[in-house]
Design a protein around this motif. Structure first.
Motif, PDB file in Angstrom:
ATOM      1  N   ALA A 101       0.817  -1.212   0.000  1.00  0.00           N
ATOM      2  CA  ALA A 101       0.000   0.000   0.000  1.00  0.00           C
ATOM      3  C   ALA A 101       0.850   1.261   0.000  1.00  0.00           C
ATOM      4  N   SER A 102       0.525   2.159  -0.917  1.00  0.00           N
ATOM      5  CA  SER A 102       1.167   3.476  -0.978  1.00  0.00           C
ATOM      6  C   SER A 102       0.114   4.531  -0.666  1.00  0.00           C
ATOM      7  N   LEU A 103       0.467   5.779  -0.854  1.00  0.00           N
ATOM      8  CA  LEU A 103      -0.478   6.876  -0.673  1.00  0.00           C
ATOM      9  C   LEU A 103      -1.745   6.657  -1.492  1.00  0.00           C
ATOM     10  N   LEU A 104      -1.608   6.057  -2.661  1.00  0.00           N
ATOM     11  CA  LEU A 104      -2.763   5.839  -3.531  1.00  0.00           C
ATOM     12  C   LEU A 104      -3.759   4.869  -2.923  1.00  0.00           C
ATOM     13  N   GLU A 105      -3.282   3.947  -2.102  1.00  0.00           N
ATOM     14  CA  GLU A 105      -4.140   2.889  -1.562  1.00  0.00           C
ATOM     15  C   GLU A 105      -4.560   3.156  -0.119  1.00  0.00           C
ATOM     16  N   LEU A 106      -4.647   4.421   0.228  1.00  0.00           N
ATOM     17  CA  LEU A 106      -5.087   4.815   1.563  1.00  0.00           C
ATOM     18  C   LEU A 106      -6.269   5.767   1.435  1.00  0.00           C
ATOM     19  N   ASP A 107      -7.110   5.779   2.428  1.00  0.00           N
ATOM     20  CA  ASP A 107      -8.206   6.731   2.525  1.00  0.00           C
ATOM     21  C   ASP A 107      -8.193   7.354   3.910  1.00  0.00           C
ATOM     22  N   GLY A 108      -8.997   8.383   4.109  1.00  0.00           N
ATOM     23  CA  GLY A 108      -9.226   8.927   5.438  1.00  0.00           C
ATOM     24  C   GLY A 108      -8.042   9.657   6.039  1.00  0.00           C
ATOM     25  N   LEU A 109      -7.929   9.578   7.380  1.00  0.00           N
ATOM     26  CA  LEU A 109      -6.949  10.368   8.110  1.00  0.00           C
ATOM     27  C   LEU A 109      -5.521  10.038   7.712  1.00  0.00           C
ATOM     28  N   ARG A 110      -5.211   8.750   7.557  1.00  0.00           N
ATOM     29  CA  ARG A 110      -3.834   8.381   7.230  1.00  0.00           C
ATOM     30  C   ARG A 110      -3.465   8.876   5.842  1.00  0.00           C
ATOM     31  N   HIS A 111      -4.388   8.793   4.900  1.00  0.00           N
ATOM     32  CA  HIS A 111      -4.126   9.320   3.571  1.00  0.00           C
ATOM     33  C   HIS A 111      -3.846  10.819   3.630  1.00  0.00           C
ATOM     34  N   ARG A 112      -4.668  11.551   4.361  1.00  0.00           N
ATOM     35  CA  ARG A 112      -4.457  13.004   4.446  1.00  0.00           C
ATOM     36  C   ARG A 112      -3.141  13.326   5.145  1.00  0.00           C
ATOM     37  N   ALA A 113      -2.786  12.527   6.141  1.00  0.00           N
ATOM     38  CA  ALA A 113      -1.541  12.778   6.873  1.00  0.00           C
ATOM     39  C   ALA A 113      -0.317  12.570   5.973  1.00  0.00           C
ATOM     40  N   LEU A 114      -0.292  11.475   5.226  1.00  0.00           N
ATOM     41  CA  LEU A 114       0.855  11.208   4.361  1.00  0.00           C
ATOM     42  C   LEU A 114       0.883  12.171   3.179  1.00  0.00           C
ATOM     43  N   ARG A 115      -0.269  12.501   2.651  1.00  0.00           N
ATOM     44  CA  ARG A 115      -0.329  13.483   1.572  1.00  0.00           C
ATOM     45  C   ARG A 115       0.200  14.837   2.056  1.00  0.00           C
ATOM     46  N   GLY A 116      -0.136  15.173   3.303  1.00  0.00           N
ATOM     47  CA  GLY A 116       0.272  16.457   3.849  1.00  0.00           C
ATOM     48  C   GLY A 116       1.774  16.626   3.992  1.00  0.00           C
ATOM     49  N   LEU A 117       2.520  15.514   4.048  1.00  0.00           N
ATOM     50  CA  LEU A 117       3.979  15.624   4.158  1.00  0.00           C
ATOM     51  C   LEU A 117       4.578  16.411   3.006  1.00  0.00           C
ATOM     52  N   LEU A 118       4.019  16.236   1.808  1.00  0.00           N
ATOM     53  CA  LEU A 118       4.615  16.863   0.619  1.00  0.00           C
ATOM     54  C   LEU A 118       3.671  17.831  -0.079  1.00  0.00           C
ATOM     55  N   GLN A 119       2.469  18.005   0.435  1.00  0.00           N
ATOM     56  CA  GLN A 119       1.481  18.805  -0.291  1.00  0.00           C
ATOM     57  C   GLN A 119       1.961  20.226  -0.532  1.00  0.00           C
ATOM     58  N   ARG A 120       2.583  20.823   0.458  1.00  0.00           N
ATOM     59  CA  ARG A 120       3.060  22.192   0.295  1.00  0.00           C
ATOM     60  C   ARG A 120       4.121  22.287  -0.789  1.00  0.00           C
ATOM     61  N   PRO A 249       4.211  12.822  10.065  1.00  0.00           N
ATOM     62  CA  PRO A 249       2.883  13.167   9.550  1.00  0.00           C
ATOM     63  C   PRO A 249       1.992  13.753  10.635  1.00  0.00           C
ATOM     64  N   ARG A 250       0.987  14.516  10.222  1.00  0.00           N
ATOM     65  CA  ARG A 250       0.154  15.234  11.178  1.00  0.00           C
ATOM     66  C   ARG A 250      -0.665  14.309  12.078  1.00  0.00           C
ATOM     67  N   ASP A 251      -0.779  13.030  11.721  1.00  0.00           N
ATOM     68  CA  ASP A 251      -1.480  12.099  12.616  1.00  0.00           C
ATOM     69  C   ASP A 251      -0.568  11.554  13.706  1.00  0.00           C
ATOM     70  N   GLY A 252       0.706  11.984  13.680  1.00  0.00           N
ATOM     71  CA  GLY A 252       1.642  11.591  14.722  1.00  0.00           C
ATOM     72  C   GLY A 252       2.284  10.237  14.549  1.00  0.00           C
ATOM     73  N   VAL A 253       1.970   9.547  13.455  1.00  0.00           N
ATOM     74  CA  VAL A 253       2.523   8.210  13.217  1.00  0.00           C
ATOM     75  C   VAL A 253       3.635   8.319  12.181  1.00  0.00           C
ATOM     76  N   PRO A 254       4.905   8.117  12.582  1.00  0.00           N
ATOM     77  CA  PRO A 254       6.007   8.243  11.620  1.00  0.00           C
ATOM     78  C   PRO A 254       5.898   7.218  10.496  1.00  0.00           C
ATOM     79  N   LEU A 255       6.526   7.516   9.380  1.00  0.00           N
ATOM     80  CA  LEU A 255       6.578   6.567   8.279  1.00  0.00           C
ATOM     81  C   LEU A 255       7.406   5.357   8.699  1.00  0.00           C
ATOM     82  N   SER A 256       6.890   4.183   8.468  1.00  0.00           N
ATOM     83  CA  SER A 256       7.688   2.978   8.632  1.00  0.00           C
ATOM     84  C   SER A 256       8.634   2.864   7.442  1.00  0.00           C
ATOM     85  N   ASP A 257       9.579   1.940   7.530  1.00  0.00           N
ATOM     86  CA  ASP A 257      10.481   1.719   6.400  1.00  0.00           C
ATOM     87  C   ASP A 257       9.686   1.330   5.157  1.00  0.00           C
TER      88      ASP A 257
END
Length: 432
Positions: A101-120, A249-257
């Motif tokens: 699963a990548s950003l494409l295969e996520l929905d909801g809060l986790r998707h927004r959190a990971l998207r937010g890392l690079l959105q700006r 990420p804004r949800d407080g959960v760091p990216l795993s490897d």
């Protein structure tokens, strides 16, 4: 300008009746001639816009959604049509989802959190700061390519330009560009024997079932990204890799490897393939519609408008899949929970209910509500502003340089019902 025959997809060939029983969107060989896909889409929009498409085992079939309004509805409703069961046609189990699963295969809060890392980093303000770099890069690319007279536009321009931009965003040396291009070809081209290390539908692909696109090239991308991460971790860099490894990420959960691996691979693939194919299709359309190229030469202020037509016309990604989370109705059909629902963006981009004369290539087309980047949903393409800017600047620099341009050979296409790709575009140019 030298006139050549118009492209098949702009003639009545694209609207020639195809019996509904003969439509098969799962047959990859139908996506290599530049005509048949559009005929199938035309038939479906007019006769069965939410159509059940059978597939060969182990897949179970899918609903093909081909009208603009229905596609937009699906794209905007992730609660009913989820991405979490994957966005390609391949059907995967829970273990594969966990691994791939990548950003494409996520929905909801986790998707927004990971998207937010690079959105700006992909926002309009930041992208506008790249304008001088992009214009200089464009000049360098075109100087080298156009001096050849006759050359492969894909190799020398379409692929070369966006990969240089990606290298800048990742802060990697230009000498790595060809590796990045090759990885993208091998991964996205996993159904084309000219590109794939292992074809998706082959028995051998089962060895790679836990890798994105079942491509062994993914392992090379992972290794490359991990080394960059090792170098950038704890640093003060502002490149995309540094942000992924040093920000939470804004949800407080760091990216795993594994999260990092899949995010990095997505950047490598998405950062090159779609822009590249849009540029190729746009150039092909201009060559085959010289009156439209002449309009741009006479009025360069049309180019921002033309960019939207390039994107509609190219439709570089044919489809994305969702999965129904519950029983629902769509286009008069009963869709059951667990069934695949596939948005055919390319078909929506030729919908007569939205686009006047949709088979006409018109660089001055207004009210161009295309679906190329998605339609208002949470998965709207993160890099859409960058892509638009790259394409605009490239053609602002290219068009005034051309006194004459024509095709110089055949234009083979990628064997895929996912990416609408051009492999080679031989051209001959005379400079103004």
């Amino acid at each position: 300008m030298s006139r050549v025959p118009p492209p098949p997809a702009t003639t009545d060939a694209a609207r020639e009746p195809m019996p509904l029983a003969e439509v098969d969107l799962a047959d990859l060989d139908r996506f290599t001639d530049g005509v048949t896909p559009w005929r199938m889409f035309h038939t479906l929009r007019h006769q069965d816009p939410v159509h059940w498409q059978p597939e060969d085992a182990p897949n179970s079939g899918f609903w093909a959604v081909t009208r603009h309004a229905d596609i937009a509805r699906v794209d905007r409703d992730p609660e009913t049509f989820t991405s979490t069961r994957f966005v390609n046609l391949e059907e995967v189990d829970d273990d594969q989802i966990r691994r791939r699963a990548s950003l494409l295969e996520l929905d909801g809060l986790r998707h927004r959190a990971l998207r937010g890392l690079l959105q700006r980093q992909f926002g309009a303000r930041v992208i506008s700061g790249y304008a001088d770099f992009l214009r200089g890069l464009t000049a360098t690319t075109l100087d080298a390519a156009l001096a050849r007279g006759t050359f492969d536009f894909v190799k020398e321009v379409s692929a070369d330009f966006p990969i240089n931009v990606l290298a800048r965003l990742l802060d990697v040396p230009p000498e790595d560009n060809q590796r990045l291009i090759d990885w993208g070809n091998r991964i996205i081209g996993h159904t084309d024997p000219d590109y794939a290390d292992v074809l998706l539908d082959s028995a051998e692909s089962e060895r790679y079932r836990d890798l994105p696109f079942r491509s062994p090239a993914s392992l090379e991308v992972f290794a490359y990204g991990r080394e960059l991460a090792r170098q950038r971790r704890g640093g003060a860099g502002t490149d995309l890799v540094s942000r992924l490894v040093n920000e939470v990420p804004r949800d407080g959960v760091p990216l795993s490897d594994r999260d990092f691996d899949n995010y990095f691979l997505l950047l490598v693939v998405a950062g090159n393939e779609t822009t590249r194919h849009t540029i190729s299709h746009a150039m092909l359309a201009l060559l085959q519609h010289p009156e439209q190229l002449a309009r741009l030469r006479e009025d360069l202020s049309l180019i921002p408008t033309a960019v939207e037509e390039f994107l509609r016309w190219a439709s570089p990604v044919y489809h994305f899949r969702r999965t129904a989370t519950r029983d629902t109705e769509l286009g008069g059909k009963r869709v059951r929970a667990g069934e695949k629902v596939v948005m055919w963006f390319a078909s929506g981009n030729r919908d007569e209910e939205v686009f006047g004369d949709p088979y006409a290539f018109d660089v001055a087309r207004r009210d161009n509500d295309h679906l190329t980047f998605g339609k208002g949903g949470p998965h709207l393409c993160l890099g859409n502003q960058l892509a638009r800017t790259e394409i605009r600047i490239l053609f602002e620099e290219l068009v005034p340089r051309l006194a004459d341009a024509r095709l110089a050979g055949d234009v083979p296409r990628v064997r895929s019902n996912f990416v609408n790709g051009i492999k080679r575009l031989p051209v001959t140019v005379t400079l103004a």
